[in-house]
Design an enzyme around this catalytic site. Structure first.
Site, mmCIF file in Angstrom:
data_model
loop_
_atom_site.group_PDB
_atom_site.id
_atom_site.type_symbol
_atom_site.label_atom_id
_atom_site.label_comp_id
_atom_site.label_asym_id
_atom_site.label_seq_id
_atom_site.Cartn_x
_atom_site.Cartn_y
_atom_site.Cartn_z
ATOM 1 N N HIS A 324 0.801 -1.224 0.000
ATOM 2 C CA HIS A 324 0.000 0.000 0.000
ATOM 3 C C HIS A 324 0.837 1.279 0.000
ATOM 4 C CE1 HIS A 324 -0.244 -1.368 4.426
ATOM 5 N NE2 HIS A 324 0.577 -0.341 4.440
ATOM 6 N N HIS A 397 -6.426 1.132 3.024
ATOM 7 C CA HIS A 397 -5.410 0.181 3.488
ATOM 8 C C HIS A 397 -5.512 -0.127 4.972
ATOM 9 C CE1 HIS A 397 -3.334 3.358 5.589
ATOM 10 N NE2 HIS A 397 -2.244 2.662 5.765
ATOM 11 N N ALA A 399 -7.445 1.376 9.063
ATOM 12 C CA ALA A 399 -8.423 2.199 9.764
ATOM 13 C C ALA A 399 -8.114 3.689 9.656
ATOM 14 C CB ALA A 399 -8.494 1.779 11.239
#
Length: 474
Positions: A324, A397, A399
């Site tokens: 990510h 990707h 929280a």
């Protein structure tokens, strides 16, 4: 600059284009998930990214967006390579190819329960973690490092650290092409030699989980997942090597701004044209660091396999591994025509839909697993890419932070957090009390809301929800 957001739908907000923006900004979120923390300048960063030379379509932000270096974390932007489009190290971040790996065990929670403590002790003793700690694979020197930087997870598997099928379930087959090990400086090599197969610190972890909810049984089955199944999720990246590569090339890009007559609202967006010497040098070094990160997760996946075999007598099979923090050269349709783009995903993951030619054969009908880790004590999710994603097939990707690490330390004590988590039945093996407190669940957005917004925005679709059983914390 006016940063007023206009709601286009319950899950999509628009930041209108205004000088010097070249494209609008688009934020995928609910009103509750929009950046609200004092001092969070991520919306300003969305607007700043929209000023980059060659940027097309929009400067996008995912539901977990928060303030980062140059780009917001959760930021996605693509530049047109043939129209002078740039690459910016700030659009990748310091932890190059940080990503998530999910493995599925051939056992359910009932069989694991009596061996859980033994498993967590084994993982706690054998998984290197913490700042500057050693790794599982000590490379012999720069020569072997160059081979790993070129080969990534494929090189690790070739040296006996995994099985060939692992590579079918890794983004890019576990190796990002275009790597140039010669662009990785000696200090970066020195930092990386002893860290292959280590978690590091910060928000990195190895977590034992269980599938507690299935939203799409057919897709879950294609991924090898079912209700009650035990899984392992690993979140880490390229460690000190990737950080040093970013540091070195940010400096070079900053010096190149005058050469290419690039004016920016924020020097942290330092960049150069993709088809320029500094642009090509960065992309080659970034790909090499990305391959380091992929090899790193491959080694940690093998450590998890050994722990499960010895403590529980179970096997682990790789579901997927996706990064990510990357900038990748991809072709997408823009204004009805295919265009070569440099797609920056910082704190954002690829989300390929069913039928995409880059998918392995056994996932072609289902689509790509999108792995969304939560924070300790909260759920994690597996989603799947969907058609019609206009953010260059990207999704969230994780929280997303709402507290700084300093704020978390003021609010939480590590010892108390561990007691609280263990009272919920979550075993914790921290590397330090400070590091544990910095990553308290309250420091993050509600991952359930982030996952729901990701689906609501049409970026990816829910497949399964995972609950934590035990965490080894970096």
């Amino acid at each position: 600059m006016d940063l007023t957001l206009v709601a286009e739908s319950p899950y999509r907000f628009r930041l209108e284009q205004q000088d010097p923006m070249r494209v609008p900004g688009v934020v995928f979120a609910t009103r509750e998930l929009l950046p609200q923390a004092a001092g969070d300048k991520s919306l300003e960063q969305v607007a700043n990214v929209a000023t980059l030379p060659g940027v097309v379509r929009a400067s996008f932000a995912m539901p977990d967006v928060h303030w980062g270096y140059g780009f917001p974390i959760g930021g996605v932007a693509a530049t047109d390579i043939d129209a002078g489009g740039v690459v910016s190290p700030g659009g990748v971040g310091f932890d190059i190819s940080c990503g998530v790996r999910l493995l599925a065990a051939d056992l359910d929670t009932g069989r694991l329960a009596p061996r859980m403590r033994q498993l967590m002790d084994t993982l706690g003793h054998t998984v290197p973690r913490g700042t500057g700690r050693g790794g599982l694979w000590h490379l012999t020197g720069p020569g072997q490092m160059a081979e790993l930087l070129a080969g990534g997870a494929a090189y690790a598997v070739g040296r006996g650290h995994g099985v060939p099928r692992d590579l079918d379930r890794c983004e890019d087959g576990g190796r990002l092409p275009g790597a140039d090990p010669s662009g990785v400086g000696p200090r970066a090599v020195e930092r990386g030699l002893g860290q292959v197969g280590s978690l590091g610190a910060g928000n990195h972890f190895l977590e034992v989980q269980a599938v507690d909810r299935v939203y799409d049984e057919e897709t879950a089955a294609a991924f090898g997942l079912h209700a009650g199944q035990v899984c392992v999720m690993i979140h880490t990246g390229s460690r000190g090597l990737g950080h040093q590569v970013c540091t070195d090339h940010v400096r070079a890009m900053d010096q190149a701004l005058r050469t290419y007559r690039i004016s920016l609202p924020d020097r942290q967006l330092a960049c150069a044209p993709v088809d320029s010497p500094p642009g090509r040098a960065y992309l080659g070094a970034m790909a090499a660091a990305a391959n380091y990160g992929r090899a790193n997760r491959q080694l940690l996946g093998q450590a998890a396999r050994r722990a499960f075999a010895s403590a529980v007598g179970a096997e682990l099979e790789l579901v997927y591994d996706v990064s990510h923090n990357t900038a990748k050269l991809e072709t997408h349709e823009v204004d009805g025509a295919p265009v070569r783009l440099c797609v920056h995903r910082k704190g954002a993951t690829r989300a390929l839909p069913p039928g995409d030619p880059e998918l392995p054969e056994d996932l072609a009908a289902a689509g790509q697993p999108v792995l969304v880790p939560g924070s300790m004590g909260t759920a994690s999710y597996v989603l799947v890419g969907t058609p019609g994603n206009d953010a260059f097939r990207s999704a969230c990707h994780g929280a997303g932070r709402v507290w700084s690490r300093h704020q978390a330390l003021r609010q939480v004590r590590g010892e108390e957090l561990r007691s609280d988590l263990e009272s919920q039945g979550i075993a914790v093996r921290p590397s330090s009390w400070r590091g544990l407190a910095e990553e308290a669940p309250r420091a993050y957005k509600d991952v359930d809301a982030v996952a729901a917004a990701t689906e609501g925005a049409g970026l990816a679709r829910l497949v399964v929800r995972l609950r934590p059983l035990g965490v080894v914390k970096g």
